[in-house]
Enzyme design. Structure first.
Site, short mmCIF file in Angstrom:
data_model
loop_
_atom_site.label_atom_id
_atom_site.label_comp_id
_atom_site.label_asym_id
_atom_site.label_seq_id
_atom_site.Cartn_x
_atom_site.Cartn_y
_atom_site.Cartn_z
N TYR A 65 13.55 -11.70 20.12
CA TYR A 65 12.31 -11.90 19.02
C TYR A 65 11.33 -10.66 19.25
O TYR A 65 10.85 -9.94 18.62
CB TYR A 65 11.56 -12.96 19.10
N LYS A 82 10.34 -7.79 17.00
CA LYS A 82 8.94 -7.39 16.50
C LYS A 82 8.14 -6.22 16.86
O LYS A 82 7.58 -5.51 16.01
CB LYS A 82 7.93 -8.59 17.13
P1 NAI Z 1 7.57 -20.11 9.13
O1 NAI Z 1 8.80 -20.58 9.77
O2 NAI Z 1 6.68 -21.23 8.48
O3 NAI Z 1 7.74 -18.99 8.23
C1 NAI Z 1 8.91 -18.12 7.98
C2 NAI Z 1 9.57 -18.11 6.66
O4 NAI Z 1 10.37 -17.04 6.60
C3 NAI Z 1 10.15 -19.50 6.52
O5 NAI Z 1 9.52 -20.06 5.31
C4 NAI Z 1 11.76 -19.03 6.22
O6 NAI Z 1 12.37 -19.97 5.52
C5 NAI Z 1 11.56 -17.60 5.85
N1 NAI Z 1 12.95 -17.13 6.23
C6 NAI Z 1 13.56 -17.00 7.37
N2 NAI Z 1 14.71 -16.30 7.34
C7 NAI Z 1 14.65 -15.69 6.02
C8 NAI Z 1 15.30 -14.68 5.48
N3 NAI Z 1 16.59 -14.26 5.95
N4 NAI Z 1 15.10 -14.21 4.17
C9 NAI Z 1 13.93 -14.89 3.62
N5 NAI Z 1 13.14 -15.57 4.05
C10 NAI Z 1 13.56 -16.20 5.24
O7 NAI Z 1 6.65 -19.20 10.29
P2 NAI Z 1 5.26 -18.54 10.26
O8 NAI Z 1 4.59 -18.80 11.52
O9 NAI Z 1 4.65 -18.65 8.79
O10 NAI Z 1 6.15 -17.03 10.42
C11 NAI Z 1 5.79 -15.94 9.42
C12 NAI Z 1 5.93 -14.59 10.21
O11 NAI Z 1 5.03 -14.49 11.34
C13 NAI Z 1 7.30 -14.35 10.85
O12 NAI Z 1 7.91 -13.10 10.79
C14 NAI Z 1 6.92 -14.90 12.42
O13 NAI Z 1 7.63 -14.30 13.27
C15 NAI Z 1 5.40 -14.01 12.33
N6 NAI Z 1 4.59 -14.78 13.39
C16 NAI Z 1 4.09 -15.83 13.53
C17 NAI Z 1 3.16 -16.22 14.53
C18 NAI Z 1 2.67 -17.65 14.58
O14 NAI Z 1 1.84 -18.18 15.36
N7 NAI Z 1 2.77 -18.44 13.52
C19 NAI Z 1 2.95 -15.39 15.76
C20 NAI Z 1 3.51 -14.11 15.49
C21 NAI Z 1 4.45 -13.82 14.36
#
Ligand code: NAI
Length: 290
Positions: free
Chosen positions: A165, A169
């Site tokens: 990851y 990132k």
């Molecule tokens: P989340 O799991 O709610 O959202 C990620 C979304 O991406 C999910 O709805 C999932 O179905 C979708 N997804 C996964 N693989 C996919 C693909 N191949 N094609 C299309 N959609 C896909 O989690 P969150 O926290 O909202 O994450 C959003 C972004 O923020 C991610 O990139 C995560 O790595 C990043 N992030 C989040 C942090 C946090 O504290 N929540 C911290 C740092 C980064």
């Protein structure tokens, strides 16, 4: 409210929940037509259904906005192309792309399979590259575009169990730094958000006491600013719990050891080389300038 996206088209990947959903709702509230993409799978990337994206579209439409859904995978080239094609077929342009989709396959490096490493790279880095590659010619032609990468404190600083990851990132930051240069003449600005928020991805990692103050809607203001018309180009904003700060690559003054320098000289001067009392941001144009 001074930021509007009237007549603009925005794509948010992985917007079926968490941060992406908040970004999509806010873009729509501020006038954008929004393509809500989400594969609808589990946190580890398995499974899939277009339901998650459709639900967010229904929310936007119920609030009087305009949106369509796409259930494709960003890590699949055809899937990424379908996201951009759907937006173009519906509205004929793409002004904003938020690369947000992501998964986790956490394990210490000793236990991590190369498949788990590759899949995380494919979704985070590959997904951002695939989607950006598909919108790039459109944005160049329009002479306008705003692209956002989603990095993470893990990418910037590291975290146990997240080598895959973290690599994926920080790779997005490297991707941004060159895109910001290549896109400048066509008014394409590329920025990066480094969020911390409670979502399904992080709810088991963030202590319960801290969760209340870490809503994903507190990350969205920075994301919206970074894809707005007056957005800077090539910056990383960290956003969590109402705090907004900038992360930058810096370099210290260092020491010039001359053309005869060898490894022993570096070792002897390590204290000076690593002295961070004077640091400054650095970019490629400064290479060799000292
Ligand atoms: P989340 O799991 O709610 O959202 C990620 C979304 O991406 C999910 O709805 C999932 O179905 C979708 N997804 C996964 N693989 C996919 C693909 N191949 N094609 C299309 N959609 C896909 O989690 P969150 O926290 O909202 O994450 C959003 C972004 O923020 C991610 O990139 C995560 O790595 C990043 N992030 C989040 C942090 C946090 O504290 N929540 C911290 C740092 C980064």
């Amino acid at each position: 409210m001074s930021i509007f996206f009237t007549d603009q088209v925005a794509i948010v990947t992985g917007a079926g929940g968490g941060l992406g959903r908040c970004h999509a709702l806010e873009l729509a509230k501020r006038g954008a037509k929004v393509l809500v993409n989400d594969l609808g799978g589990a946190i580890d990337g398995t499974g899939g259904s277009s339901e998650a994206a459709e639900k967010v579209v229904a929310e936007i439409v119920a609030a009087g906005g305009e949106a369509i859904s796409n259930g494709g995978s960003v890590s699949d080239r055809a899937g990424a192309q379908s996201i951009v094609d759907d937006a173009m077929n519906a509205w004929g342009r793409v002004d904003v792309l938020i690369n947000n989709a992501g998964i986790l396959r956490d394990k210490s490096f000793a236990k991590m399979t190369l498949d788990d490493f590759a899949l995380v790279m494919d979704v985070h880095l590959g997904g951002a590259v695939n989607c950006t590659h598909a919108v790039w010619p459109i944005m160049r032609e329009q002479n306008y575009g705003r692209i956002l990468m989603t990095t993470s404190p893990t990418g910037l600083y590291g975290n146990f169990g997240q080598t895959n990851y973290g690599a994926a990132k920080l790779a997005q930051v490297g991707f941004m730094h060159s895109l910001k240069i290549e896109g400048a003449k066509n008014n394409i600005h590329t920025n990066t958000i480094a969020p911390v928020a409670v979502t399904r991805m992080t709810q088991d990692m963030i202590p319960e006491a801290a969760q209340e103050k870490l809503g994903p809607e507190l990350v969205t203001p920075a994301a919206i600013f970074l894809v707005s018309e007056n957005a800077p180009n090539g910056v990383i904003i960290q956003a969590q719990g109402g705090n907004y700060s900038m992360a930058v690559m810096v370099e210290n003054t260092g020491v010039n050891l001359g053309l005869e320098a060898d490894a022993d000289d570096v070792a002897e001067n390590y204290e000076k080389i690593s002295d961070l009392t004077e640091v400054k941001p650095r970019n490629m144009l400064q290479l060799g300038a000292q």
